[in-house]
Structures are given as C-alpha cells and as structure tokens.
Design a protein around this motif. Structure first.
Motif, PDB file in Angstrom:
ATOM      1  N   ILE A 143      30.597  -0.576   9.047  1.00 57.89           N
ATOM      2  CA  ILE A 143      29.328  -1.282   8.844  1.00 57.89           C
ATOM      3  C   ILE A 143      28.320  -0.269   8.311  1.00 57.89           C
ATOM      4  CG2 ILE A 143      27.462  -2.597   9.911  1.00 57.89           C
ATOM      5  CD1 ILE A 143      29.455  -3.384  12.137  1.00 57.89           C
ATOM      6  N   LEU A 144      27.787  -0.537   7.140  1.00 59.59           N
ATOM      7  CA  LEU A 144      26.775   0.319   6.532  1.00 59.59           C
ATOM      8  C   LEU A 144      25.405  -0.215   6.932  1.00 59.59           C
ATOM      9  CD1 LEU A 144      26.200   2.705   4.584  1.00 59.59           C
ATOM     10  CD2 LEU A 144      26.116   1.002   2.738  1.00 59.59           C
ATOM     11  N   VAL A 145      24.608   0.638   7.569  1.00 58.28           N
ATOM     12  CA  VAL A 145      23.279   0.246   8.036  1.00 58.28           C
ATOM     13  C   VAL A 145      22.243   1.069   7.270  1.00 58.28           C
ATOM     14  CG1 VAL A 145      21.724   0.121  10.025  1.00 58.28           C
ATOM     15  CG2 VAL A 145      24.186  -0.281  10.333  1.00 58.28           C
ATOM     16  N   ALA A 146      21.377   0.379   6.539  1.00 58.38           N
ATOM     17  CA  ALA A 146      20.288   1.030   5.801  1.00 58.38           C
ATOM     18  C   ALA A 146      18.966   0.571   6.394  1.00 58.38           C
ATOM     19  CB  ALA A 146      20.367   0.672   4.320  1.00 58.38           C
ATOM     20  N   GLU A 147      18.038   1.512   6.543  1.00 59.85           N
ATOM     21  CA  GLU A 147      16.741   1.224   7.166  1.00 59.85           C
ATOM     22  C   GLU A 147      15.633   1.843   6.331  1.00 59.85           C
ATOM     23  OE1 GLU A 147      18.814   1.645  11.557  1.00 59.85           O
ATOM     24  OE2 GLU A 147      18.289   3.394  10.337  1.00 59.85           O
ATOM     25  N   ALA A 148      14.645   1.035   5.953  1.00 57.17           N
ATOM     26  CA  ALA A 148      13.484   1.514   5.201  1.00 57.17           C
ATOM     27  C   ALA A 148      12.262   1.431   6.111  1.00 57.17           C
ATOM     28  CB  ALA A 148      13.269   0.664   3.946  1.00 57.17           C
ATOM     29  N   PHE A 149      11.582   2.547   6.256  1.00 56.95           N
ATOM     30  CA  PHE A 149      10.409   2.633   7.124  1.00 56.95           C
ATOM     31  C   PHE A 149       9.183   2.137   6.360  1.00 56.95           C
ATOM     32  CE2 PHE A 149      13.524   5.459   8.884  1.00 56.95           C
ATOM     33  CZ  PHE A 149      13.353   5.352  10.252  1.00 56.95           C
ATOM     34  N   LEU A 150       8.547   1.110   6.892  1.00 56.49           N
ATOM     35  CA  LEU A 150       7.425   0.454   6.225  1.00 56.49           C
ATOM     36  C   LEU A 150       6.098   1.150   6.550  1.00 56.49           C
ATOM     37  CD1 LEU A 150       8.590  -3.212   6.923  1.00 56.49           C
ATOM     38  CD2 LEU A 150       8.919  -1.851   4.841  1.00 56.49           C
ATOM     39  N   PRO A 151       5.070   0.944   5.711  1.00 59.27           N
ATOM     40  CA  PRO A 151       3.779   1.608   5.937  1.00 59.27           C
ATOM     41  C   PRO A 151       3.207   1.399   7.332  1.00 59.27           C
ATOM     42  CG  PRO A 151       3.820   0.633   3.757  1.00 59.27           C
ATOM     43  CD  PRO A 151       5.079   0.187   4.452  1.00 59.27           C
ATOM     44  N   ALA A 152       3.352   0.209   7.914  1.00 57.76           N
ATOM     45  CA  ALA A 152       2.787  -0.054   9.244  1.00 57.76           C
ATOM     46  C   ALA A 152       3.391   0.869  10.300  1.00 57.76           C
ATOM     47  CB  ALA A 152       2.998  -1.516   9.636  1.00 57.76           C
ATOM     48  N   PHE A 153       4.644   1.257  10.122  1.00 61.47           N
ATOM     49  CA  PHE A 153       5.286   2.179  11.065  1.00 61.47           C
ATOM     50  C   PHE A 153       4.582   3.538  11.032  1.00 61.47           C
ATOM     51  CE2 PHE A 153       8.221   5.753  11.488  1.00 61.47           C
ATOM     52  CZ  PHE A 153       8.579   5.606  12.808  1.00 61.47           C
ATOM     53  N   TRP A 154       4.430   4.101   9.829  1.00 59.91           N
ATOM     54  CA  TRP A 154       3.802   5.419   9.695  1.00 59.91           C
ATOM     55  C   TRP A 154       2.345   5.371  10.126  1.00 59.91           C
ATOM     56  CZ3 TRP A 154       7.413   8.808   9.545  1.00 59.91           C
ATOM     57  CH2 TRP A 154       8.620   8.544   8.871  1.00 59.91           C
ATOM     58  N   GLN A 155       1.648   4.253   9.854  1.00 60.91           N
ATOM     59  CA  GLN A 155       0.250   4.112  10.288  1.00 60.91           C
ATOM     60  C   GLN A 155       0.162   4.121  11.804  1.00 60.91           C
ATOM     61  OE1 GLN A 155      -0.837   0.505   8.251  1.00 60.91           O
ATOM     62  NE2 GLN A 155      -0.972   1.530   6.264  1.00 60.91           N
ATOM     63  N   ASP A 159       0.815  -1.213   0.000  1.00 58.84           N
ATOM     64  CA  ASP A 159       0.000   0.000   0.000  1.00 58.84           C
ATOM     65  C   ASP A 159       0.856   1.273   0.000  1.00 58.84           C
ATOM     66  OD1 ASP A 159       0.895  -0.528   2.537  1.00 58.84           O
ATOM     67  OD2 ASP A 159      -0.981  -0.005   3.541  1.00 58.84           O
ATOM     68  N   ALA A 160       2.116   1.162  -0.403  1.00 63.18           N
ATOM     69  CA  ALA A 160       2.997   2.331  -0.453  1.00 63.18           C
ATOM     70  C   ALA A 160       3.550   2.497  -1.862  1.00 63.18           C
ATOM     71  CB  ALA A 160       4.155   2.163   0.523  1.00 63.18           C
ATOM     72  N   SER A 161       3.579   3.751  -2.329  1.00 63.98           N
ATOM     73  CA  SER A 161       4.187   3.992  -3.637  1.00 63.98           C
ATOM     74  C   SER A 161       5.704   4.142  -3.485  1.00 63.98           C
ATOM     75  CB  SER A 161       3.584   5.226  -4.296  1.00 63.98           C
ATOM     76  OG  SER A 161       3.734   6.344  -3.442  1.00 63.98           O
ATOM     77  N   THR A 162       6.116   4.724  -2.364  1.00 68.02           N
ATOM     78  CA  THR A 162       7.547   4.829  -2.061  1.00 68.02           C
ATOM     79  C   THR A 162       7.749   4.646  -0.564  1.00 68.02           C
ATOM     80  OG1 THR A 162       7.473   7.226  -1.762  1.00 68.02           O
ATOM     81  CG2 THR A 162       8.073   6.423  -3.965  1.00 68.02           C
TER      82      THR A 162
END
Length: 187
Positions: A168-180, A150-153
């Motif tokens: 150490i390279l740490v990448a984090e993507a915030f998912l729709p459930a977090f913002w909801q 349910d997310a376009s980006t």
C-alpha cells in the motif's frame, strides 16, 4: 461514491534528501504514525474526512513504487486528516487490484477510520523508505484548491507499506493550515 482521476504530474521528483528546516524534516521523515502525531497535536480533536475512494487506473509513479505494471488498476482512497476541524493533511493511499485480491485485504471498509491506525497496529506491515517532494497546488485535485490557495508549494511525503503480497503506497501532503497551526501553537 465519486471516482475521480487525480491530475498529478507523473514527472514529480520524489527523493529522500532532508531539507534545511529541522521542523519540516521532523514531520516529513518521522517514522511514527502520522495519525498519532496529529491526534496529539490537535489534543484529540482529530478526524478523517473521506473525499473519494474507488477503483481507478493508477498513475505511472504509483505503479513504479508498488512494483506493478503500468496502467494497473487499483483501489484509491483520498482523505483529509483534520485537526480541530481543519484539513491539515491530504492523504492518498493506493494498492494494486492484483495485490488486494491476492491478500484478501479490504481497503473499502475503512470509512472514517485512519488507514495509518490500521497499518501501525499490524506488526506484519513493514514501512519502506520515506520519499518527499514539493507539489504545486494546481496539480492536486480540485477539492483541495480552497485549502491550498495561500501556498505556492506543499511538502508531501510517501512510503510503501508491505505485508506480502500486499503493498500500500501512502502519500501525504501537508496543507497550509497544518503549518499555520504549528507556527501559532508551540508544542
């Protein structure tokens, strides 16, 4: 242990420019431990769910960020950071094989523990600049599709943690459930 090559487009534009939304900036650019912030937000109902980890060829953008030659092999760890049993953040942490061997650091032993917990508890680690970008769900691993439909980006951030000779390279993507969750539970 499943080893999967993540199909992220290496032409992503990572940058450090704040966005127009203060709440988004607060989560993307905060220098504190994301793990600790998620523990507070979830009222201690936080867990780490390992998805994949193992030796892989690192992506070109990861090699550049780590300062290692292109096509380098490294340890890749992909997890969900979950709040209230919901995947809130997809995290991908990578380190080159050469720097892991030189530092005698074992990323494989983390299991369900948070890497952030380890990085923030060791004062010798220095955090580099936080960079952000917007990812389209279709360039992420297939395991994320049910959580990104349910997310376009997705907003994502990354930074490099250094403790010579280890990076150490740490990448984090915030998912729709977090913002909801943020939208429905004002904190």
């Amino acid at each position: 242990m499943v080893i999967v090559s993540t199909p992220i487009n290496t032409a992503l534009t990572w940058h450090s420019q704040p966005q127009s939304e203060p709440l988004v900036n607060d989560w993307l650019f905060n220098q504190d431990s994301l793990t600790q912030r998620l523990i507070q937000l979830s009222h201690n109902n936080f867990s780490v769910l390992p998805l994949n980890e193992g030796w892989q060829r690192l992506r070109a953008d990861e090699c550049a960020a780590l300062g290692c030659p292109e096509q380098s092999s490294g340890w890749v760890r992909e997890v969900f950071l979950r709040g209230k049993q919901q995947p809130w953040v997809y995290a991908r942490s990578v380190a080159s094989q050469a720097s892991l061997q030189e530092s005698d650091f074992d990323l494989a032993c983390l299991g369900t523990r948070s890497l952030g917990e380890l990085l923030f508890s060791d004062q010798a680690f220095e955090r580099g600049v936080i960079e952000i970008c917007q990812l389209t769900p279709k360039i992420l691993p297939d395991t994320l599709l049910p959580f990104t439909s349910d997310a376009s980006t997705l907003w994502a951030r990354r930074s490099c943690f250094s403790k010579e000779p280890l990076k150490i390279l740490v990448a984090e993507a915030f998912l729709p459930a977090f913002w909801q969750h943020l939208a429905t539970h004002k904190h």
